[in-house]
Design a protein around this motif. Sequence first.
Motif, PDB file in Angstrom:
ATOM      1  N   PHE A  96      -7.694 -11.503  -3.285  1.00 29.77           N
ATOM      2  CA  PHE A  96      -8.147 -12.891  -3.395  1.00 29.77           C
ATOM      3  C   PHE A  96      -7.518 -13.776  -2.316  1.00 29.77           C
ATOM      4  CE2 PHE A  96      -9.253 -11.645  -7.833  1.00 29.77           C
ATOM      5  CZ  PHE A  96     -10.598 -11.960  -7.745  1.00 29.77           C
ATOM      6  N   VAL A  97      -6.243 -13.586  -2.048  1.00 27.82           N
ATOM      7  CA  VAL A  97      -5.585 -14.426  -1.041  1.00 27.82           C
ATOM      8  C   VAL A  97      -6.159 -14.153   0.352  1.00 27.82           C
ATOM      9  CG1 VAL A  97      -3.420 -14.862   0.177  1.00 27.82           C
ATOM     10  CG2 VAL A  97      -3.439 -14.782  -2.311  1.00 27.82           C
ATOM     11  N   MET A  98      -6.287 -12.866   0.703  1.00 25.74           N
ATOM     12  CA  MET A  98      -6.703 -12.543   2.071  1.00 25.74           C
ATOM     13  C   MET A  98      -8.185 -12.819   2.310  1.00 25.74           C
ATOM     14  SD  MET A  98      -4.309  -9.214   2.805  1.00 25.74           S
ATOM     15  CE  MET A  98      -4.515  -9.081   4.573  1.00 25.74           C
ATOM     16  N   THR A  99      -9.054 -12.407   1.352  1.00 23.49           N
ATOM     17  CA  THR A  99     -10.479 -12.701   1.566  1.00 23.49           C
ATOM     18  C   THR A  99     -10.738 -14.207   1.386  1.00 23.49           C
ATOM     19  OG1 THR A  99     -11.112 -12.235  -0.726  1.00 23.49           O
ATOM     20  CG2 THR A  99     -11.245 -10.406   0.825  1.00 23.49           C
ATOM     21  N   GLY A 100      -9.922 -14.857   0.544  1.00 22.20           N
ATOM     22  CA  GLY A 100     -10.075 -16.300   0.361  1.00 22.20           C
ATOM     23  C   GLY A 100      -9.710 -17.069   1.620  1.00 22.20           C
ATOM     24  N   LEU A 101      -8.571 -16.695   2.219  1.00 23.22           N
ATOM     25  CA  LEU A 101      -8.147 -17.352   3.458  1.00 23.22           C
ATOM     26  C   LEU A 101      -9.160 -17.078   4.574  1.00 23.22           C
ATOM     27  CD1 LEU A 101      -5.806 -19.006   4.715  1.00 23.22           C
ATOM     28  CD2 LEU A 101      -4.811 -16.843   5.461  1.00 23.22           C
ATOM     29  N   HIS A 102      -9.687 -15.863   4.576  1.00 18.98           N
ATOM     30  CA  HIS A 102     -10.702 -15.521   5.579  1.00 18.98           C
ATOM     31  C   HIS A 102     -11.977 -16.334   5.361  1.00 18.98           C
ATOM     32  CE1 HIS A 102     -14.122 -13.143   7.154  1.00 18.98           C
ATOM     33  NE2 HIS A 102     -13.343 -13.089   8.210  1.00 18.98           N
ATOM     34  N   ALA A 103     -12.412 -16.431   4.096  1.00 14.22           N
ATOM     35  CA  ALA A 103     -13.627 -17.203   3.792  1.00 14.22           C
ATOM     36  C   ALA A 103     -13.441 -18.666   4.200  1.00 14.22           C
ATOM     37  CB  ALA A 103     -13.953 -17.106   2.293  1.00 14.22           C
TER      38      ALA A 103
ATOM     39  N   LEU B  26       0.853  -1.200   0.000  1.00 10.15           N
ATOM     40  CA  LEU B  26       0.000   0.000   0.000  1.00 10.15           C
ATOM     41  C   LEU B  26       0.884   1.244   0.000  1.00 10.15           C
ATOM     42  CD1 LEU B  26      -2.805   1.407   0.289  1.00 10.15           C
ATOM     43  CD2 LEU B  26      -2.489   1.261   2.757  1.00 10.15           C
ATOM     44  N   GLU B  27       1.952   1.166   0.786  1.00  8.42           N
ATOM     45  CA  GLU B  27       2.912   2.260   0.867  1.00  8.42           C
ATOM     46  C   GLU B  27       3.576   2.507  -0.496  1.00  8.42           C
ATOM     47  OE1 GLU B  27       3.359   3.963   3.603  1.00  8.42           O
ATOM     48  OE2 GLU B  27       5.086   5.170   3.008  1.00  8.42           O
ATOM     49  N   THR B  28       3.905   1.401  -1.190  1.00  5.59           N
ATOM     50  CA  THR B  28       4.623   1.503  -2.462  1.00  5.59           C
ATOM     51  C   THR B  28       3.702   1.891  -3.614  1.00  5.59           C
ATOM     52  OG1 THR B  28       5.844  -0.376  -1.619  1.00  5.59           O
ATOM     53  CG2 THR B  28       6.357   0.311  -3.862  1.00  5.59           C
ATOM     54  N   TYR B  29       2.528   1.260  -3.665  1.00  2.00           N
ATOM     55  CA  TYR B  29       1.628   1.441  -4.812  1.00  2.00           C
ATOM     56  C   TYR B  29       0.311   2.075  -4.377  1.00  2.00           C
ATOM     57  CZ  TYR B  29       4.840  -1.999  -6.867  1.00  2.00           C
ATOM     58  OH  TYR B  29       5.942  -2.655  -7.321  1.00  2.00           O
TER      59      TYR B  29
ATOM     60  N   THR C  99       1.877  -2.767 -12.045  1.00  2.00           N
ATOM     61  CA  THR C  99       2.164  -3.872 -11.126  1.00  2.00           C
ATOM     62  C   THR C  99       1.295  -3.809  -9.869  1.00  2.00           C
ATOM     63  OG1 THR C  99       4.431  -3.521 -11.814  1.00  2.00           O
ATOM     64  CG2 THR C  99       4.070  -5.133 -10.053  1.00  2.00           C
ATOM     65  N   GLY C 100       1.170  -2.605  -9.301  1.00  2.00           N
ATOM     66  CA  GLY C 100       0.444  -2.442  -8.047  1.00  2.00           C
ATOM     67  C   GLY C 100      -1.013  -2.855  -8.154  1.00  2.00           C
ATOM     68  N   TYR C 101      -1.593  -2.648  -9.350  1.00  3.62           N
ATOM     69  CA  TYR C 101      -2.995  -2.993  -9.566  1.00  3.62           C
ATOM     70  C   TYR C 101      -3.193  -4.507  -9.429  1.00  3.62           C
ATOM     71  CZ  TYR C 101      -7.623  -2.349 -11.713  1.00  3.62           C
ATOM     72  OH  TYR C 101      -8.961  -2.307 -11.958  1.00  3.62           O
ATOM     73  N   GLU C 102      -2.295  -5.259 -10.052  1.00  4.68           N
ATOM     74  CA  GLU C 102      -2.372  -6.726  -9.961  1.00  4.68           C
ATOM     75  C   GLU C 102      -2.130  -7.172  -8.519  1.00  4.68           C
ATOM     76  OE1 GLU C 102       0.313  -8.862 -12.493  1.00  4.68           O
ATOM     77  OE2 GLU C 102      -0.681 -10.776 -12.074  1.00  4.68           O
ATOM     78  N   LEU C 103      -1.143  -6.537  -7.852  1.00  8.23           N
ATOM     79  CA  LEU C 103      -0.839  -6.907  -6.464  1.00  8.23           C
ATOM     80  C   LEU C 103      -2.047  -6.705  -5.563  1.00  8.23           C
ATOM     81  CD1 LEU C 103       2.781  -5.576  -5.918  1.00  8.23           C
ATOM     82  CD2 LEU C 103       1.975  -7.926  -5.588  1.00  8.23           C
ATOM     83  N   PHE C 104      -2.776  -5.594  -5.790  1.00 13.24           N
ATOM     84  CA  PHE C 104      -3.961  -5.326  -4.974  1.00 13.24           C
ATOM     85  C   PHE C 104      -4.948  -6.487  -5.079  1.00 13.24           C
ATOM     86  CE2 PHE C 104      -8.340  -3.895  -4.562  1.00 13.24           C
ATOM     87  CZ  PHE C 104      -8.319  -3.304  -3.312  1.00 13.24           C
TER      88      PHE C 104
ATOM     89  N   ASN D  77      -5.595   2.405  -4.476  1.00 16.86           N
ATOM     90  CA  ASN D  77      -6.815   3.213  -4.428  1.00 16.86           C
ATOM     91  C   ASN D  77      -7.721   2.896  -5.616  1.00 16.86           C
ATOM     92  OD1 ASN D  77      -5.850   4.419  -2.161  1.00 16.86           O
ATOM     93  ND2 ASN D  77      -5.275   6.348  -3.141  1.00 16.86           N
ATOM     94  N   ARG D  78      -7.105   2.754  -6.787  1.00 19.63           N
ATOM     95  CA  ARG D  78      -7.883   2.470  -7.985  1.00 19.63           C
ATOM     96  C   ARG D  78      -8.527   1.084  -7.881  1.00 19.63           C
ATOM     97  NH1 ARG D  78      -7.027   1.240 -13.505  1.00 19.63           N
ATOM     98  NH2 ARG D  78      -4.847   0.673 -13.187  1.00 19.63           N
ATOM     99  N   GLY D  79      -7.753   0.109  -7.401  1.00 21.91           N
ATOM    100  CA  GLY D  79      -8.303  -1.244  -7.227  1.00 21.91           C
ATOM    101  C   GLY D  79      -9.468  -1.236  -6.252  1.00 21.91           C
ATOM    102  N   SER D  80      -9.320  -0.474  -5.177  1.00 23.99           N
ATOM    103  CA  SER D  80     -10.343  -0.427  -4.135  1.00 23.99           C
ATOM    104  C   SER D  80     -11.671   0.113  -4.662  1.00 23.99           C
ATOM    105  CB  SER D  80      -9.850   0.438  -2.971  1.00 23.99           C
ATOM    106  OG  SER D  80     -10.845   0.572  -2.008  1.00 23.99           O
TER     107      SER D  80
END
Lengths: 103, 215
Positions: free
Chosen positions: B153-160, B53-56, B143-148, B61-64
Motif C-alpha cells: 500500500f505504501v509503495m504503490t500508493g506513493l507511486h500512484a 523479503l530476505e527475512t519473510y 508478521t511478514g504477511y502484514e509487512l508485505f 510469496n504468499r502475499g504476492s
Amino acid sequence: MSDDAEQTQVAKPHHPPIPPGLYVKVWIALVLLTGVTVTVSYLDMQKFTVFTAMLIATVKASLVLLYFMHIRFEKVVFQLMILFTLIIYAIFIFLTFADYSYR
Amino acid sequence: MTRRHPSEQLIAEATRPPHGHADPFGARMGMWLFLFTEVLLFGTLFLVYAVYLETYTREFNRGSTTLAVPVGAVNTLILLTSSLTMALAVAALHRARRRLSMALLAATIALAAAFLVIKAFEWADKFDHHIYPGSEIFAEAATGYELFFNLYFVMTGLHALHVAVGAGVIAAAILLVARSADPQRRVALLENTGLYWHLVDMVWIYLFPLFYLIG
C-alpha cells in the motif's frame, strides 16, 4: 531536413533528434520483455525467481533511461551523475545487508 | 554551417532575455537533480522491501499470490505506452508540430487516468477482503504477511500519487504549449515533464515484478 533554418535559437536541440521510429521500437521491446517476465514467473525457479525478475526489470529500466530519457545521447556530465547516483545506491544496499546479515 | 566563437556564444546566452527556458542545459540539470531525490525516496523503500523479503520470504510469496498478475501486467502495458506517447509528444514539438504534440500529451493523461482507475479497483478489492494497513485479519497472520501488504500500500500508493501529480503537470504543459506564441520555447519544459514521467514509469517497472510476480 534543414533544421538550422527552421529552428529558432532558443530551441536548438542538445542532441541529434531521435527518430520517432526508434521510440516505437523501444516500446515494442519493453512490451515483449513484460511478456517474458510474466511468462518466466510461472516457472518454478525457487531462489532465482526474484533474481530473474530484477534482471529483466533492469533491462527494461535501462531501455527507458537510455532512449526515452535520451541518456545515451546526453552530455557526459549527465551520464556521470547517474552513474554516481547508482554507485551511491549500491553502497547503501551493500552497507544495509552487510549490517543486517551479521546481527 | 556557421560556427560562432565560444565567447560569443557565452555572451549570447548570458544576455538572453530571462523569460521562458533560455537555458535548456540548466533546466535539464535541475530536473535531474530533482529526479535523484526521487530515486533516493523510492530507493529507500525498495531497500526496506529487500530486507523484509530476505527475512519473510515465505510470507511475501504468499502475499504476492493474492495479487492478480493480469491486472498488474495490463497496468504495466498502460504505463509503458504512456511513456511512448510522452516521448513522441516531445519529438513532435521538436519538429514544431504543436497540435500533434498536444494530442499525444492528452493521450498520456488518458493512459495515466486508466492506470489510476485500475489501481483504485485493485485497492478496493483488497479492502473488501479486509486487507488494509491495521486490519484485524493481520492479528492472527504472520508478521511478514502484514509487512508485505503495508509495503504494497505504501509503495504503490506513493507511486500512484506520482502518477496523479505527473498527469497534472502534463495538463499544465498542454496549456502552456497551447498558449505559447512560440511553442518551440516550450521544448525544454516538455522535455523535463517527460523525464519526470519516464522516472515514474521506471519505478513501476520494478514495483510490478516485486509485488505481483514473486509468488
